[in-house]
Design a protein around this motif. Structure first.
Motif, mmCIF file in Angstrom:
data_model
loop_
_atom_site.group_PDB
_atom_site.id
_atom_site.type_symbol
_atom_site.label_atom_id
_atom_site.label_comp_id
_atom_site.label_asym_id
_atom_site.label_seq_id
_atom_site.Cartn_x
_atom_site.Cartn_y
_atom_site.Cartn_z
ATOM 1 N N TYR B 86 0.847 -1.193 0.000
ATOM 2 C CA TYR B 86 0.000 0.000 0.000
ATOM 3 C C TYR B 86 0.888 1.250 0.000
ATOM 4 C CZ TYR B 86 -3.817 -3.164 1.175
ATOM 5 O OH TYR B 86 -4.746 -4.175 1.155
ATOM 6 N N MET B 89 0.636 4.397 2.307
ATOM 7 C CA MET B 89 0.974 4.350 3.739
ATOM 8 C C MET B 89 2.476 4.563 3.920
ATOM 9 S SD MET B 89 -1.081 1.097 5.239
ATOM 10 C CE MET B 89 -2.848 0.924 5.129
ATOM 11 N N ILE B 92 5.874 2.449 8.663
ATOM 12 C CA ILE B 92 5.423 2.103 10.019
ATOM 13 C C ILE B 92 3.907 1.921 10.065
ATOM 14 C CG2 ILE B 92 5.315 4.550 10.816
ATOM 15 C CD1 ILE B 92 6.392 1.525 12.946
ATOM 16 N N LYS B 93 3.181 2.735 9.294
ATOM 17 C CA LYS B 93 1.712 2.589 9.262
ATOM 18 C C LYS B 93 1.352 1.239 8.651
ATOM 19 C CE LYS B 93 0.527 6.705 10.785
ATOM 20 N NZ LYS B 93 0.155 6.765 12.194
ATOM 21 N N TYR B 94 2.106 0.832 7.643
ATOM 22 C CA TYR B 94 1.840 -0.458 6.995
ATOM 23 C C TYR B 94 2.055 -1.602 7.995
ATOM 24 C CZ TYR B 94 2.227 -4.459 3.929
ATOM 25 O OH TYR B 94 2.043 -5.683 3.353
ATOM 26 N N ASN B 96 1.931 -1.474 11.199
ATOM 27 C CA ASN B 96 0.880 -1.449 12.212
ATOM 28 C C ASN B 96 -0.438 -1.986 11.673
ATOM 29 O OD1 ASN B 96 1.640 -0.392 14.907
ATOM 30 N ND2 ASN B 96 2.617 1.155 13.618
ATOM 31 N N PHE B 97 -0.688 -1.717 10.398
ATOM 32 C CA PHE B 97 -1.897 -2.254 9.760
ATOM 33 C C PHE B 97 -1.866 -3.789 9.789
ATOM 34 C CE2 PHE B 97 -3.574 -3.960 5.686
ATOM 35 C CZ PHE B 97 -4.926 -3.735 5.908
ATOM 36 N N ILE B 98 -0.722 -4.354 9.397
ATOM 37 C CA ILE B 98 -0.595 -5.817 9.389
ATOM 38 C C ILE B 98 -0.718 -6.362 10.819
ATOM 39 C CG2 ILE B 98 0.993 -7.746 8.871
ATOM 40 C CD1 ILE B 98 -0.095 -6.448 6.337
ATOM 41 N N ASP B 100 -2.343 -5.024 13.266
ATOM 42 C CA ASP B 100 -3.755 -4.929 13.665
ATOM 43 C C ASP B 100 -4.555 -6.115 13.133
ATOM 44 O OD1 ASP B 100 -3.590 -2.595 15.113
ATOM 45 O OD2 ASP B 100 -4.063 -1.286 13.424
ATOM 46 N N ILE B 101 -4.292 -6.456 11.884
ATOM 47 C CA ILE B 101 -5.058 -7.539 11.252
ATOM 48 C C ILE B 101 -4.793 -8.865 11.976
ATOM 49 C CG2 ILE B 101 -5.326 -8.929 9.124
ATOM 50 C CD1 ILE B 101 -6.487 -6.112 8.857
ATOM 51 N N PHE B 102 -3.531 -9.072 12.379
ATOM 52 C CA PHE B 102 -3.195 -10.337 13.050
ATOM 53 C C PHE B 102 -3.377 -10.249 14.562
ATOM 54 C CE2 PHE B 102 -1.045 -11.128 8.988
ATOM 55 C CZ PHE B 102 -1.397 -12.449 8.765
#
Lengths: 531, 236
Positions: B86, B89, B92-94, B96-98, B100-102
């Motif tokens: 992505y 992003m 670091i945002k990427y 954190n996104f991953i 969050d998903i896990f």
């Protein structure tokens, strides 16, 4: 060498007329002809007609002996139109072309690459400036007695102006390139600049007739002032009116400016075209990062996608600005609107309330972030598909974003309309509920459109955001439904009160929303998983 | 651990993967080699639930990718051959996104991001937008994101492409660590020297069919992997 590059450039510029990028195949002859005719109609009839009418409205000043001022004004308009039409393509065409690296690695002189690139810019500038200046010249030839010099001057106008437009576009494009190398929040800056441009455009558009009227009335005062204080403008006008010396001065000045611009650009071309440095490098400092639920994380991802692109924000979120502006306008002008409408629709006030709710629904329909959101996954689709996220949640994040973007502005605008129209408590509450229900429905409907017309193989995000049938169906389908909400009341208003009618509409929207929601969680999921 | 049974996938008339079966056990680094278009990526995409398949079954410790995709995907990580991340992003945002998903907790994610970003010398660049990253940096970020949730199985398509020698070395060590702690690695590569040195088991795929599979010794014997591969490719 230049011939080969020009051929490549021309085939690129006119590719869309002969090749359907979405279907990845050549257009049929009929489709190509239709496409060209449609474009010609838009440019010649619509745009040319608009500037022709403007030229006619300025024609009285020609009879007063101010032909030079007529040409000066129309030239200025033509230049502005031409520059706005070509400046963005100058920047992207010159500096952002994907084959810059390839061409620069080949034994081709930089000047040849530039000339071929600038041909596209020139054609764009010529097209936009010509639709303004050619109608002006034609109108002048019709209304004024012209000699041979006048005819030559008039015919030379489009060429001289297009060359000047090219020079200005190059200068602006050069500065846009320089600035964008240093800009941090490009998308927001672009949105703000675009909104300012829209505001100025509409301001000028609505004020144009009164401005021209005032100008024509006092042409002698303005004319003499301009001649005394801005002699250059006088020379430009005289050149196109047919004065030989003025024509020589103007054309020489334009050519010198153009050559100087091209010289400067060619000196810095490689440096700018190959520079990839964006904003100043920000060094990461570890800090506490807030965690989110899975739905929160994917919705936040959708929001970041939305705010990262000026194209996305402008094309799928502009209705928010219009909604808020309409609400504020309704409150400010509340009393006069109320009085005017009461006088017009005495005894049919309920019709006003239903129509107002339908109008808000139309504005809501302009915000359709969910429609292109599936296609926008593009080559990144593998990520969400490989992560342990339920497809229902993925789809939910897409329609939730649209709901979040719309709901507050819609309720705000509905409240403003209530303040302006004072419909009574129950009708007011129903107006708010109807608008909120429509937000929910249109978000689901936009994603429904987005799932039916998926295009993951785009090279420019503008294609799914602006040019896909997903967006066309989402916006125009939304408008059609908004009209369908208001129109029947024209006939039913005599039998039903606004309250009963709105209650029925709310119930119908709720049923449609439930049906769409169920479709989303079954068929919609299957479509997304099969992508 | 990972069981692929009779996997078949067709695209139109073409059989991209044809009745492929293999098994990867705990602690194994499993290499997957074959010519371009042999069916490696299709197999890997089917394993991680991106691609549907026509026939067969894929399961991880009894959890089927088709019947329980979310549970299955929760235990694996996938790195594609071309990391289209992505770009809107920052790094670091990427991550954190991953995370969050896990559902990775805040302290664990911070600890792991710090650890792996330091290994790949990406710490200073984490605040940069991914669009400003080079191919190698994106690959490093994809690797860090894959290691964030301690997956049991990591699936990688050409993971060494674009990595500098130091990063490639670090990745090899990390792969071994995963296997030492009871996980497994399933990856495709064209670099046969890497496969020969790194893999415990190997499979060679040709025109969608598995033509050789086993431990490194079983597959290559006394020859080099390159010689075996070229011989098998030459056979009709």
């Amino acid at each position: 060498m230049i011939k080969v590059l020009l051929k490549k450039q021309l085939s690129e510029i006119f590719k869309a007329y002969f090749f359907d990028i979405k279907k990845n195949k050549a257009r049929s002859k009929a489709s190509t002809v239709l496409f060209i005719l449609l474009f010609a109609f838009l440019m010649i009839v619509v745009m040319g007609g608009m500037f022709g009418a403007l030229s006619f409205s300025l024609s009285p000043i020609v009879f007063l002996g101010y032909g030079w001022l007529y040409f000066a004004i129309m030239s200025l308009i033509s230049i502005l139109f031409g520059v706005f039409g070509s400046v963005f393509s100058t920047y992207s065409g010159l500096y952002l072309s994907k084959d810059n690296d390839l061409l620069l690695s080949l034994p081709i002189p930089v000047r040849a690459i530039m000339v071929s690139r600038l041909l596209g810019v020139y054609l764009m500038g010529l097209m936009y400036s010509a639709v303004a200046i050619i109608p002006a010249v034609v109108v002048y030839f019709i209304i004024a007695p012209v000699n041979t010099a006048g005819i030559i001057g008039g015919l030379a106008a489009p060429i001289t102006i297009s060359l000047f437009v090219l020079a200005l576009s190059c200068i602006f494009g050069y500065f846009v390139a320089k600035i964008s190398l240093k800009l941090k929040n490009k998308s927001f800056v672009t949105v703000i600049i675009s909104l300012l441009f829209f505001a100025v455009y509409y301001f000028v558009y609505f004020k144009a007739s009164s401005f021209i009227g005032e100008f024509v009335k006092n042409v002698m005062v303005y004319g003499e002032n301009i001649k005394n204080k801005a002699y250059v403008v006088y020379i430009i006008g005289r050149a196109f009116e047919g004065d030989l010396i003025s024509a020589l001065i103007v054309n020489a000045a334009v050519l010198i400016l153009l050559f100087l611009t091209l010289y400067i650009i060619s000196k810095s071309f490689i440096k700018i075209a190959t520079s990839t440095a964006a904003a100043t490098r920000v060094k990461y400092k570890a800090k506490r990062e807030k965690s989110h639920s899975v739905l929160g994380a994917v919705t936040l991802k959708e929001f970041k996608r939305f705010t990262s692109s000026a194209n996305y924000m402008l094309n799928c979120g502009l209705g928010v600005i219009f909604m808020i502006a309409a609400g504020i306008f309704a409150v400010i002008k509340g009393e006069s609107i109320r009085n005017a409408l009461s006088a017009q629709f005495k005894g049919y006030e309920d019709l006003i309330y239903v129509a107002a709710a339908a109008l808000i629904c139309m504005l809501i329909s302009m915000n359709d972030t969910a429609a292109p959101s599936v296609s926008l996954e593009g080559k990144m689709l593998w990520q969400i598909r490989s992560l342990p996220v339920d497809t229902k949640t993925v789809l939910k994040s897409k329609y939730l974003l649209q709901m979040y973007i719309n709901i507050l502005p819609a309720v705000f605008t509905a409240d403003c309309v209530i303040i302006a129209l004072r419909p009574g408590i129950l009708t007011g509450v129903l107006t708010v509920i109807l608008c909120a229900a429509y937000v929910v429905f249109h978000s689901l409907y936009s994603l429904f459109c987005g799932l039916h017309k998926v295009n993951l193989n785009w090279t420019n995000e503008v294609v799914p955001i602006k040019q896909g049938m997903n967006v066309v169906f989402a916006i125009f389908g939304g408008w059609a439904l908004a009209i369908a909400i208001g129109l029947p009341y024209l006939f039913l208003g005599t039998f039903l009160s606004a309250q009963i009618y709105m209650s029925v509409i709310i119930a119908m929207i709720a049923v449609l929303s439930v049906l769409l929601y169920r479709w989303m969680n079954t068929k919609g999921v299957r479509i997304f998983e099969a992508l | 651990m990972l069981k692929i049974e009779h996997l078949t996938k067709t695209f139109g008339d073409r059989r991209a993967v044809d009745d492929l079966s293999l098994e990867i056990g705990k602690g194994e680094i499993y290499g997957f080699i074959g010519h371009n278009g042999a069916g490696k990526t299709t197999t890997l995409k089917s394993v991680c639930g991106i691609q549907s398949f026509d026939e067969g079954e894929i399961s991880l410790d009894g959890v089927s990718v088709t019947d329980e995709p979310i549970r299955f995907k929760g235990q694996i990580a996938y790195i594609p051959d071309n990391p289209d991340l992505y770009e809107f992003m920052s790094g670091i945002k990427y991550l954190n996104f991953i995370a969050d998903i896990f559902g990775v907790g805040e302290s664990e994610r911070r600890e792991r991001i710090e650890k792996y970003a330091a290994i790949f010398e990406l710490t200073d660049d984490l605040a940069q937008p991914i669009s400003a990253y080079s191919h190698g940096m994106k690959q490093k970020l994809a690797i860090i994101s894959a290691w964030l949730h301690n997956p049991r199985l990591i699936i990688m398509d050409e993971p060494f492409v674009g990595l500098d020698p130091k990063a490639a070395h670090s990745l090899k060590e990390m792969m071994r660590e995963v296997c030492d702690s009871g996980g497994a690695i399933f990856f495709s590569t064209h670099v046969l020297e890497v496969a020969e040195k790194l893999c415990d088991k190997i499979a060679i795929i040709k025109n969608g069919k598995l033509i050789k599979e086993g431990t490194m010794e079983q597959v290559k014997g006394d020859e080099s992997l390159e010689d075996v591969f070229l011989e098998l490719e030459a056979e009709k």
